[in-house]
Motif scaffolding. Sequence first.
Motif, PDB file in Angstrom:
ATOM      1  N   ILE A  79     -22.559 -16.422  37.213  1.00 38.41           N
ATOM      2  CA  ILE A  79     -22.677 -17.177  35.959  1.00 38.41           C
ATOM      3  C   ILE A  79     -21.551 -16.794  35.006  1.00 38.41           C
ATOM      4  O   ILE A  79     -20.889 -17.648  34.422  1.00 38.41           O
ATOM      5  N   PHE A  80     -21.321 -15.496  34.857  1.00 36.07           N
ATOM      6  CA  PHE A  80     -20.329 -15.037  33.884  1.00 36.07           C
ATOM      7  C   PHE A  80     -18.930 -15.516  34.242  1.00 36.07           C
ATOM      8  O   PHE A  80     -18.139 -15.882  33.367  1.00 36.07           O
ATOM      9  N   ASN A  81     -18.611 -15.521  35.519  1.00 40.02           N
ATOM     10  CA  ASN A  81     -17.258 -15.900  35.940  1.00 40.02           C
ATOM     11  C   ASN A  81     -17.065 -17.403  36.049  1.00 40.02           C
ATOM     12  O   ASN A  81     -15.945 -17.862  36.270  1.00 40.02           O
ATOM     13  N   ASP A  82     -18.135 -18.182  35.902  1.00 36.71           N
ATOM     14  CA  ASP A  82     -18.052 -19.642  35.864  1.00 36.71           C
ATOM     15  C   ASP A  82     -18.095 -20.058  34.398  1.00 36.71           C
ATOM     16  O   ASP A  82     -19.146 -20.102  33.774  1.00 36.71           O
ATOM     17  N   ARG A  83     -16.916 -20.331  33.833  1.00 38.42           N
ATOM     18  CA  ARG A  83     -16.832 -20.575  32.393  1.00 38.42           C
ATOM     19  C   ARG A  83     -17.795 -21.667  31.929  1.00 38.42           C
ATOM     20  O   ARG A  83     -18.498 -21.514  30.929  1.00 38.42           O
ATOM     21  N   LEU A  84     -17.855 -22.779  32.641  1.00 36.97           N
ATOM     22  CA  LEU A  84     -18.701 -23.890  32.218  1.00 36.97           C
ATOM     23  C   LEU A  84     -20.172 -23.494  32.244  1.00 36.97           C
ATOM     24  O   LEU A  84     -20.922 -23.773  31.304  1.00 36.97           O
ATOM     25  N   LYS A  85     -20.594 -22.820  33.316  1.00 34.00           N
ATOM     26  CA  LYS A  85     -21.991 -22.397  33.424  1.00 34.00           C
ATOM     27  C   LYS A  85     -22.334 -21.382  32.341  1.00 34.00           C
ATOM     28  O   LYS A  85     -23.416 -21.424  31.736  1.00 34.00           O
ATOM     29  N   ARG A  86     -21.413 -20.450  32.094  1.00 34.67           N
ATOM     30  CA  ARG A  86     -21.668 -19.411  31.091  1.00 34.67           C
ATOM     31  C   ARG A  86     -21.790 -20.008  29.690  1.00 34.67           C
ATOM     32  O   ARG A  86     -22.741 -19.705  28.952  1.00 34.67           O
ATOM     33  N   LEU A  87     -20.841 -20.864  29.321  1.00 34.78           N
ATOM     34  CA  LEU A  87     -20.897 -21.476  27.996  1.00 34.78           C
ATOM     35  C   LEU A  87     -22.133 -22.347  27.847  1.00 34.78           C
ATOM     36  O   LEU A  87     -22.744 -22.413  26.773  1.00 34.78           O
ATOM     37  N   THR A  88     -22.509 -23.034  28.922  1.00 35.72           N
ATOM     38  CA  THR A  88     -23.671 -23.912  28.861  1.00 35.72           C
ATOM     39  C   THR A  88     -24.954 -23.116  28.640  1.00 35.72           C
ATOM     40  O   THR A  88     -25.769 -23.446  27.769  1.00 35.72           O
ATOM     41  N   LEU A  89     -25.134 -22.049  29.422  1.00 35.09           N
ATOM     42  CA  LEU A  89     -26.351 -21.253  29.284  1.00 35.09           C
ATOM     43  C   LEU A  89     -26.403 -20.556  27.928  1.00 35.09           C
ATOM     44  O   LEU A  89     -27.427 -20.613  27.225  1.00 35.09           O
ATOM     45  N   GLU A  90     -25.316 -19.909  27.529  1.00 34.22           N
ATOM     46  CA  GLU A  90     -25.334 -19.142  26.288  1.00 34.22           C
ATOM     47  C   GLU A  90     -25.496 -20.039  25.070  1.00 34.22           C
ATOM     48  O   GLU A  90     -26.229 -19.702  24.134  1.00 34.22           O
ATOM     49  N   SER A  91     -24.832 -21.185  25.053  1.00 29.78           N
ATOM     50  CA  SER A  91     -24.965 -22.085  23.907  1.00 29.78           C
ATOM     51  C   SER A  91     -26.380 -22.644  23.821  1.00 29.78           C
ATOM     52  O   SER A  91     -26.912 -22.845  22.717  1.00 29.78           O
ATOM     53  N   ARG A  92     -27.021 -22.872  24.962  1.00 34.07           N
ATOM     54  CA  ARG A  92     -28.408 -23.352  24.934  1.00 34.07           C
ATOM     55  C   ARG A  92     -29.357 -22.266  24.456  1.00 34.07           C
ATOM     56  O   ARG A  92     -30.355 -22.570  23.779  1.00 34.07           O
ATOM     57  N   VAL A  93     -29.079 -21.015  24.769  1.00 32.66           N
ATOM     58  CA  VAL A  93     -29.896 -19.933  24.213  1.00 32.66           C
ATOM     59  C   VAL A  93     -29.792 -19.937  22.690  1.00 32.66           C
ATOM     60  O   VAL A  93     -30.797 -19.788  21.979  1.00 32.66           O
ATOM     61  N   LEU A  94     -28.591 -20.143  22.169  1.00 31.62           N
ATOM     62  CA  LEU A  94     -28.403 -20.192  20.720  1.00 31.62           C
ATOM     63  C   LEU A  94     -29.086 -21.403  20.100  1.00 31.62           C
ATOM     64  O   LEU A  94     -29.618 -21.327  18.989  1.00 31.62           O
ATOM     65  N   ALA A  95     -29.085 -22.522  20.802  1.00 33.38           N
ATOM     66  CA  ALA A  95     -29.642 -23.757  20.256  1.00 33.38           C
ATOM     67  C   ALA A  95     -31.163 -23.799  20.367  1.00 33.38           C
ATOM     68  O   ALA A  95     -31.860 -24.141  19.405  1.00 33.38           O
ATOM     69  N   PHE A  96     -31.689 -23.442  21.540  1.00 30.45           N
ATOM     70  CA  PHE A  96     -33.124 -23.533  21.774  1.00 30.45           C
ATOM     71  C   PHE A  96     -33.886 -22.299  21.297  1.00 30.45           C
ATOM     72  O   PHE A  96     -35.111 -22.345  21.120  1.00 30.45           O
ATOM     73  N   ARG A  97     -33.173 -21.170  21.109  1.00 29.88           N
ATOM     74  CA  ARG A  97     -33.781 -19.906  20.691  1.00 29.88           C
ATOM     75  C   ARG A  97     -34.844 -19.449  21.707  1.00 29.88           C
ATOM     76  O   ARG A  97     -35.781 -18.739  21.338  1.00 29.88           O
ATOM     77  N   ASP A  98     -34.705 -19.846  22.961  1.00 28.46           N
ATOM     78  CA  ASP A  98     -35.679 -19.490  23.990  1.00 28.46           C
ATOM     79  C   ASP A  98     -34.953 -19.445  25.330  1.00 28.46           C
ATOM     80  O   ASP A  98     -34.454 -20.481  25.798  1.00 28.46           O
ATOM     81  N   ILE A  99     -34.904 -18.261  25.952  1.00 28.55           N
ATOM     82  CA  ILE A  99     -34.155 -18.095  27.203  1.00 28.55           C
ATOM     83  C   ILE A  99     -34.760 -18.939  28.317  1.00 28.55           C
ATOM     84  O   ILE A  99     -34.039 -19.544  29.116  1.00 28.55           O
ATOM     85  N   THR A 100     -36.085 -19.004  28.378  1.00 28.87           N
ATOM     86  CA  THR A 100     -36.747 -19.767  29.439  1.00 28.87           C
ATOM     87  C   THR A 100     -36.390 -21.242  29.366  1.00 28.87           C
ATOM     88  O   THR A 100     -36.050 -21.867  30.378  1.00 28.87           O
ATOM     89  N   VAL A 101     -36.447 -21.821  28.176  1.00 30.53           N
ATOM     90  CA  VAL A 101     -36.103 -23.243  28.001  1.00 30.53           C
ATOM     91  C   VAL A 101     -34.634 -23.468  28.318  1.00 30.53           C
ATOM     92  O   VAL A 101     -34.263 -24.450  28.974  1.00 30.53           O
ATOM     93  N   ALA A 102     -33.777 -22.549  27.861  1.00 31.24           N
ATOM     94  CA  ALA A 102     -32.343 -22.670  28.136  1.00 31.24           C
ATOM     95  C   ALA A 102     -32.070 -22.611  29.633  1.00 31.24           C
ATOM     96  O   ALA A 102     -31.232 -23.344  30.160  1.00 31.24           O
TER      97      ALA A 102
END
Length: 262
Positions: A79-102
């Motif tokens: 995940i970390f080395n895949d820029r698109l996957k990393r940005l997608t997951l981390e930004s969704r954690v910031l937006a949804f405020r819930d790791i499970t939903v992200a």
Amino acid sequence: MPNNTRKIQPNEAPAASRNGLRDPDWRWRLAMSFVPISDAASLPDATCWDLAEFFQHGDEWITSLDGTRQFSIGPLLTIFNDRLKRLTLESRVLAFRDITVAAEATCVPVQVAHDYCSIFFDVSDRLHAVRAIDGKIIHAAGHCDDTVRRELYWHAYFGGPLVAEHWLLHLPFIGCGAEHDLETPEGRQREQIELTMASREPAAEFYDPKLLPFYQQLLDREPKTCPYAESVLDHVTDALVDHWRRTPTEVARKILDCKIAA
């Protein structure tokens, strides 16, 4: 140590930040700073100890924070080395405020997402802390040149899920120098995002010391003509007057009478 860790070793090693706010990958940094391993008691938990073992010996199995299981660090590095996957997951954690939903939105196994965040994006207990998120995530010193990341995270955190999903829809096409087709709605939206990012960054010429005196002259010079906003207002007013004269109404006549009287 496996070669795939070389890409993500942070060079700015401090695990504790100067302003008291921890970095999201503080466990990763702390474990790296303890290699070669000397005093395990100085590490705060078994996860950090296993990360240090990973750096020193390449052992891929990491103990979870609750100490009840072990997981492979391989999927986390993927995940970390895949820029698109990393940005997608981390930004969704910031937006949804819930790791499970992200995780579910990103099609990442929920447990993998939680393990990933425990090592690389440890923010779940401070998502309410605007200063911490802005200083250590959005404007992280280690990513100061990554405009796409900064703007994506800013809009995700402050704009919420709908804004984040709009940015993520176009993420593969922005910040890569691509020309957008302005004849399509998608192209116009992507161009709008590009302009949003560009508006936050003054052009390089602005910092040219040779040009600064000319910029100052422009700022100091009194306008010799009608200010732009007033020119636009006059143009709109004239256009409305012409329209109302062609199709007069009772309200239009009242406005026209005032305009003519003025």
